[in-house]
Design a protein around this motif. Structure first.
Motif, PDB file in Angstrom:
ATOM      1  N   ALA A   1     -31.589  15.307  -5.877  1.00 21.53           N
ATOM      2  CA  ALA A   1     -32.913  15.866  -6.140  1.00 21.53           C
ATOM      3  C   ALA A   1     -33.982  14.784  -6.272  1.00 21.53           C
ATOM      4  CB  ALA A   1     -32.884  16.720  -7.403  1.00 21.53           C
ATOM      5  N   ASN A   2     -33.552  13.557  -6.560  1.00 22.33           N
ATOM      6  CA  ASN A   2     -34.469  12.427  -6.675  1.00 22.33           C
ATOM      7  C   ASN A   2     -33.921  11.246  -5.885  1.00 22.33           C
ATOM      8  OD1 ASN A   2     -36.556  13.262  -8.901  1.00 22.33           O
ATOM      9  ND2 ASN A   2     -34.573  13.860  -9.727  1.00 22.33           N
ATOM     10  N   ASN A   3     -34.732  10.239  -5.754  1.00 24.13           N
ATOM     11  CA  ASN A   3     -34.313   9.023  -5.057  1.00 24.13           C
ATOM     12  C   ASN A   3     -34.260   7.873  -6.067  1.00 24.13           C
ATOM     13  OD1 ASN A   3     -33.547   7.829  -2.529  1.00 24.13           O
ATOM     14  ND2 ASN A   3     -35.474   6.711  -2.525  1.00 24.13           N
ATOM     15  N   TRP A   4     -33.495   8.107  -7.140  1.00 25.65           N
ATOM     16  CA  TRP A   4     -33.456   7.153  -8.248  1.00 25.65           C
ATOM     17  C   TRP A   4     -32.620   5.926  -7.902  1.00 25.65           C
ATOM     18  CZ3 TRP A   4     -32.424  10.984 -12.887  1.00 25.65           C
ATOM     19  CH2 TRP A   4     -33.613  11.667 -13.165  1.00 25.65           C
ATOM     20  N   GLN A   5     -32.928   4.834  -8.606  1.00 27.70           N
ATOM     21  CA  GLN A   5     -32.155   3.596  -8.492  1.00 27.70           C
ATOM     22  C   GLN A   5     -31.265   3.413  -9.719  1.00 27.70           C
ATOM     23  OE1 GLN A   5     -34.385   0.117  -6.607  1.00 27.70           O
ATOM     24  NE2 GLN A   5     -36.085   1.264  -7.522  1.00 27.70           N
ATOM     25  N   MET A   6     -30.296   2.507  -9.587  1.00 27.80           N
ATOM     26  CA  MET A   6     -29.376   2.201 -10.676  1.00 27.80           C
ATOM     27  C   MET A   6     -29.417   0.714 -10.974  1.00 27.80           C
ATOM     28  SD  MET A   6     -25.290   2.948 -10.998  1.00 27.80           S
ATOM     29  CE  MET A   6     -24.837   1.679  -9.837  1.00 27.80           C
ATOM     30  N   ASP A   7     -29.411   0.384 -12.263  1.00 27.56           N
ATOM     31  CA  ASP A   7     -29.304  -1.015 -12.683  1.00 27.56           C
ATOM     32  C   ASP A   7     -28.521  -1.056 -13.988  1.00 27.56           C
ATOM     33  OD1 ASP A   7     -29.518  -3.716 -13.066  1.00 27.56           O
ATOM     34  OD2 ASP A   7     -31.640  -3.680 -13.664  1.00 27.56           O
ATOM     35  N   LEU A   8     -27.214  -1.221 -13.865  1.00 24.67           N
ATOM     36  CA  LEU A   8     -26.361  -1.390 -15.041  1.00 24.67           C
ATOM     37  C   LEU A   8     -26.212  -2.878 -15.320  1.00 24.67           C
ATOM     38  CD1 LEU A   8     -23.528   1.235 -14.337  1.00 24.67           C
ATOM     39  CD2 LEU A   8     -25.721   1.559 -15.513  1.00 24.67           C
ATOM     40  N   ALA A   9     -26.192  -3.237 -16.599  1.00 23.88           N
ATOM     41  CA  ALA A   9     -26.164  -4.663 -16.954  1.00 23.88           C
ATOM     42  C   ALA A   9     -25.264  -4.902 -18.159  1.00 23.88           C
ATOM     43  CB  ALA A   9     -27.580  -5.158 -17.254  1.00 23.88           C
TER      44      ALA A   9
ATOM     45  N   ALA B   1     -39.481   7.188   0.381  1.00 20.22           N
ATOM     46  CA  ALA B   1     -38.272   7.829   0.906  1.00 20.22           C
ATOM     47  C   ALA B   1     -38.097   9.199   0.263  1.00 20.22           C
ATOM     48  CB  ALA B   1     -37.052   6.959   0.635  1.00 20.22           C
ATOM     49  N   PRO B   2     -37.859  10.243   1.059  1.00 19.87           N
ATOM     50  CA  PRO B   2     -37.726  11.590   0.496  1.00 19.87           C
ATOM     51  C   PRO B   2     -36.374  11.783  -0.177  1.00 19.87           C
ATOM     52  CG  PRO B   2     -37.328  11.644   2.846  1.00 19.87           C
ATOM     53  CD  PRO B   2     -37.740  10.238   2.529  1.00 19.87           C
ATOM     54  N   PRO B   3     -36.297  12.650  -1.189  1.00 21.70           N
ATOM     55  CA  PRO B   3     -34.991  13.009  -1.744  1.00 21.70           C
ATOM     56  C   PRO B   3     -34.143  13.742  -0.707  1.00 21.70           C
ATOM     57  CG  PRO B   3     -36.786  13.693  -3.196  1.00 21.70           C
ATOM     58  CD  PRO B   3     -37.407  13.298  -1.892  1.00 21.70           C
ATOM     59  N   ILE B   4     -32.840  13.710  -0.893  1.00 24.49           N
ATOM     60  CA  ILE B   4     -31.937  14.423   0.012  1.00 24.49           C
ATOM     61  C   ILE B   4     -32.291  15.907   0.073  1.00 24.49           C
ATOM     62  CG2 ILE B   4     -29.550  15.209   0.261  1.00 24.49           C
ATOM     63  CD1 ILE B   4     -28.629  12.464  -0.670  1.00 24.49           C
ATOM     64  N   LEU B   5     -32.665  16.500  -1.045  1.00 27.53           N
ATOM     65  CA  LEU B   5     -32.908  17.941  -1.102  1.00 27.53           C
ATOM     66  C   LEU B   5     -34.281  18.344  -0.561  1.00 27.53           C
ATOM     67  CD1 LEU B   5     -31.265  19.000  -4.499  1.00 27.53           C
ATOM     68  CD2 LEU B   5     -30.361  19.190  -2.186  1.00 27.53           C
ATOM     69  N   SER B   6     -34.924  17.483   0.208  1.00 27.17           N
ATOM     70  CA  SER B   6     -36.168  17.858   0.873  1.00 27.17           C
ATOM     71  C   SER B   6     -35.881  18.862   1.989  1.00 27.17           C
ATOM     72  CB  SER B   6     -36.835  16.626   1.487  1.00 27.17           C
ATOM     73  OG  SER B   6     -37.093  15.643   0.512  1.00 27.17           O
ATOM     74  N   ARG B   7     -36.849  19.708   2.290  1.00 27.39           N
ATOM     75  CA  ARG B   7     -36.717  20.576   3.461  1.00 27.39           C
ATOM     76  C   ARG B   7     -36.609  19.690   4.697  1.00 27.39           C
ATOM     77  NH1 ARG B   7     -40.879  25.250   5.804  1.00 27.39           N
ATOM     78  NH2 ARG B   7     -40.381  24.860   8.008  1.00 27.39           N
ATOM     79  N   SER B   8     -35.686  20.010   5.581  1.00 32.21           N
ATOM     80  CA  SER B   8     -35.365  19.144   6.717  1.00 32.21           C
ATOM     81  C   SER B   8     -36.584  18.805   7.560  1.00 32.21           C
ATOM     82  CB  SER B   8     -34.299  19.807   7.591  1.00 32.21           C
ATOM     83  OG  SER B   8     -33.111  20.010   6.857  1.00 32.21           O
ATOM     84  N   ASP B   9     -37.443  19.780   7.815  1.00 32.27           N
ATOM     85  CA  ASP B   9     -38.586  19.555   8.701  1.00 32.27           C
ATOM     86  C   ASP B   9     -39.594  18.568   8.132  1.00 32.27           C
ATOM     87  OD1 ASP B   9     -37.872  21.260  10.872  1.00 32.27           O
ATOM     88  OD2 ASP B   9     -38.393  22.986   9.646  1.00 32.27           O
ATOM     89  N   THR B  10     -39.547  18.311   6.840  1.00 37.57           N
ATOM     90  CA  THR B  10     -40.507  17.387   6.237  1.00 37.57           C
ATOM     91  C   THR B  10     -40.043  15.936   6.289  1.00 37.57           C
ATOM     92  OG1 THR B  10     -39.583  17.515   3.986  1.00 37.57           O
ATOM     93  CG2 THR B  10     -41.183  19.214   4.621  1.00 37.57           C
TER      94      THR B  10
END
Length: 638
Positions: A544-552, A462-471
């Motif tokens: 800028a990234n497609n990071w995940q979250m895991d708080l415990a 999955a691309p980051p939100i800040l990817s160029r739209s055409d990509t």
């Protein structure tokens, strides 16, 4: 002494490094006198201007547009321009266009694109003919005399093109309905490319990723057969020439009515008396000020209704719907104007007053497409789908039509911002008649959006939100460009800084950049400055990234002093503020708000909780955060 045993911790997708998550965020755009550090236009901000006078004839038999356009172009930049660039978006349909190849070489029906029959440019009173250099969807005009800073040029063009059919899959076209042909006409004249302070000429080719345009005033004249109605951006200037006396009377009534008024009922569509005369042609003159574009729709099969839009400060506009008789009905297009009116009123009250004299919804081809003051939706749309698409498409009047985002590079800004505001419109319309709004591919049962985004965050492709739209491929266009972007704003508003700080900052950004060209860095800086937060960790992790979250919750401990401590830990790269709910013997509970900085120095932190016999501690008990593993969110005392 450890007095609790908690659920086993699952394998972490990433190792949490505080210095990585909380590092300064490079916004990629320097601060200068054009764009200030507070995210607002600087004291020397400038943008060029393009005013248009367009005269076009629609031939519904040949399916052609033949026209001429005079563009008055003002160079407000500090630079001397030796060339001008224009956009010819109809060239998208040429054989071998970049768009077709960018989409994997998938064949599409083709036309010859837009043909420029004659071009001249006048600078400082000197008019010269120009031979355009056309490359795909762009045309360069080399100037015999450079255009100095502060200077003006007049560009005159005669042109023609074949209107693509609905089957071409574009944002404009025609279809044959049960009651006749409907034309929805956009990208229908040569348009100036933007020359801005960041790139000079921004000449990205049109690969179907929408638009980036200059602002100006538009006068346009559309000649059609006399039996056709024309719905257009802006305000009709010659109703006496193209409407009957009864229609003008009904239209005046609608301007003062909160209830929908029929201007031309479905039963009247075939009546000759609903047109001023039969035979020949009529020319419709529309005007729209301070806009980046205009579009129109035309058909002999249109019914038409309207109602007043009430705006802040006692001002008003008018909502209008045009649709064929087969689309009528209270559960169908009979409520379109109601939906349109309510959406414009709520968006105006909440974010920024609607600036134009009309808002128009048209049933026809190019369904689900927006232009300033006019939107194109489907003739078969009904019920909640018609409401949702109406609210969404007219919401684009704010983003990117008022706030002039570069959709071609940053589609996440116009689609994400607009999806964000239409979420609240769906909640509020008619006491939630169609709420909550959910995108079917994420939450078919109206599920929790923070759960529905988890597969996107977990997808390594999955691309980051800040990817160029055409990509961004079609697989990810909606999940990332619309859904994740909108959810990011919702989380920022409701979980990170709160509505009391978000709303004024968002409104200030909108007002400051109305009819201007903000970039992502301007938005990031504006929200940080006005809301009073360094949000580097959020821009980096979500955008800028497609990071995940895991708080415990990693343990509940009693210190030697007798105090109770809850051990919380971050097990993945994304962090967010979180609620820690502590439950005591007897059922009493206390909520503690943990800021993102809980994890700024180390992955694990001990939280001192109010005195009492603690039996349970849980992070995010109300399920507001996109936590990938909720099995480790709670701990209990055994």
């Amino acid at each position: 002494m450890l007095i609790s045993a908690l659920i086993a911790v699952g394998a972490s997708a990433q190792t949490y490094q505080p210095r990585e998550t909380f590092a300064p965020f490079d916004m990629g755009q320097p601060v200068n006198r054009y764009r200030s550090g507070n995210g607002l236009p600087g004291p020397d901000y400038w943008q060029n201007r393009a005013d248009y006078a367009i005269r076009a004839t629609l031939d519904p038999v040949a399916k052609t547009i033949t026209g001429s356009v005079d563009i008055s172009y003002t160079n407000n930049s500090p630079d001397t321009l030796d060339v001008l660039w224009l956009q010819l978006d109809q060239n998208l349909y040429r054989v071998g266009s970049r768009s077709g190849l960018a989409l994997g070489g998938v064949p599409r029906a083709s036309t010859e694109g837009m043909t420029l029959d004659a071009v001249s440019v006048e600078v400082n009173g000197r008019k010269t003919g120009v031979t355009p250099f056309v490359t795909d969807t762009r045309a360069q005009f080399r100037l015999a005399q450079p255009l100095a800073a502060g200077g003006k040029a007049t560009i005159r063009i005669r042109y023609h093109y074949l209107i693509p059919a609905e089957a071409f899959g574009g944002r404009t076209g025609w279809l044959t309905g049960k009651s006749g042909d409907i034309f929805s006409i956009a990208q229908w004249y040569p348009r100036m490319a933007v020359y801005d302070d960041l790139r000079g000429w921004d000449t990205l080719p049109y690969l179907a990723q929408e638009f980036y345009l200059e602002y100006g005033d538009f006068d346009y004249w559309i000649t059609v057969p006399s039996d056709m109605l024309v719905a257009g951006s802006g305000e009709l200037q010659n109703p006496g020439e193209v409407l009957t006396a009864q229609q003008r009377e009904r239209l005046a009534q609608a301007r003062g009515s909160d209830r929908t008024v029929l201007i031309r009922s479905p039963s009247e569509v075939t009546a000759p008396a609903t047109r001023p005369r039969t035979g020949g042609t009529r020319t419709w003159h529309y005007r729209m000020e301070n806009t980046r574009d205009v579009a129109f729709s035309a058909s002999a099969a249109f019914a038409w209704d309207a109602a007043r839009i009430n705006l802040p400060g006692g001002k008003s506009s008018i909502a209008m719907s045009f649709y064929p008789p087969e689309s009528q009905g209270r559960d169908r297009w009979g409520r379109s104007t109601e939906y349109l009116k309510d959406s414009v009123e709520r968006f105006s009250a909440k974010w920024f007053p609607y600036p134009w004299p009309a808002a128009v919804n048209v049933a026809g081809p190019a369904a689900g497409m927006e232009y300033p003051g006019i939107v194109f939706d489907g003739i078969d749309d009904a019920g909640k789908e018609l409401f949702w698409i109406t609210a969404h498409e007219i919401g684009h009047s704010w983003y990117p039509m008022i706030v002039g985002f570069d959709e071609r590079r940053h589609a996440w800004m116009d689609e994400g911002f607009n999806t964000f505001i239409d979420i609240y419109q769906s909640d509020e319309f008619n006491r939630g008649e169609y709420g909550p709004k959910r995108d079917s591919e994420f939450a078919p049962g109206g599920g929790n959006p923070v759960d529905e985004v988890l597969p996107v965050l977990a997808d390594p492709d999955a691309p980051p939100i800040l990817s160029r739209s055409d990509t961004v491929t079609e697989k990810y266009r909606h999940p990332v460009t619309y859904f994740k972007s909108a959810l990011g704003l919702k989380l920022l508003r409701e979980e990170i800084i709160g509505p009391e700080r978000f709303d004024p900052a968002f409104r200030r950004f909108t007002a400051a950049w109305a009819f201007k060209h903000p970039k992502p860095a301007d938005f990031f800086r504006a929200m940080e400055s006005e809301a009073g937060e360094d949000l580097s960790w959020w821009w980096r992790g979500w955008y800028a990234n497609n990071w995940q979250m895991d708080l415990a919750v990693a343990g509940i401990e009693r210190a030697k002093s007798g105090e109770t401590l809850v051990r919380v830990t971050a097990r993945d790269k994304l962090v967010m503020p979180a609620t820690l709910r502590v439950t005591y013997a007897g059922g009493r509970s206390v909520d503690l708000k943990l800021p993102a900085e809980t994890f700024i120095r180390q992955p694990t932190t001990l939280i001192l909780v109010p005195a009492g016999r603690v039996i349970r501690a849980e992070l995010d008990p109300d399920h507001h955060l996109p936590d990938r593993d909720r099995s480790n969110n709670a701990g209990v005392v055994r």
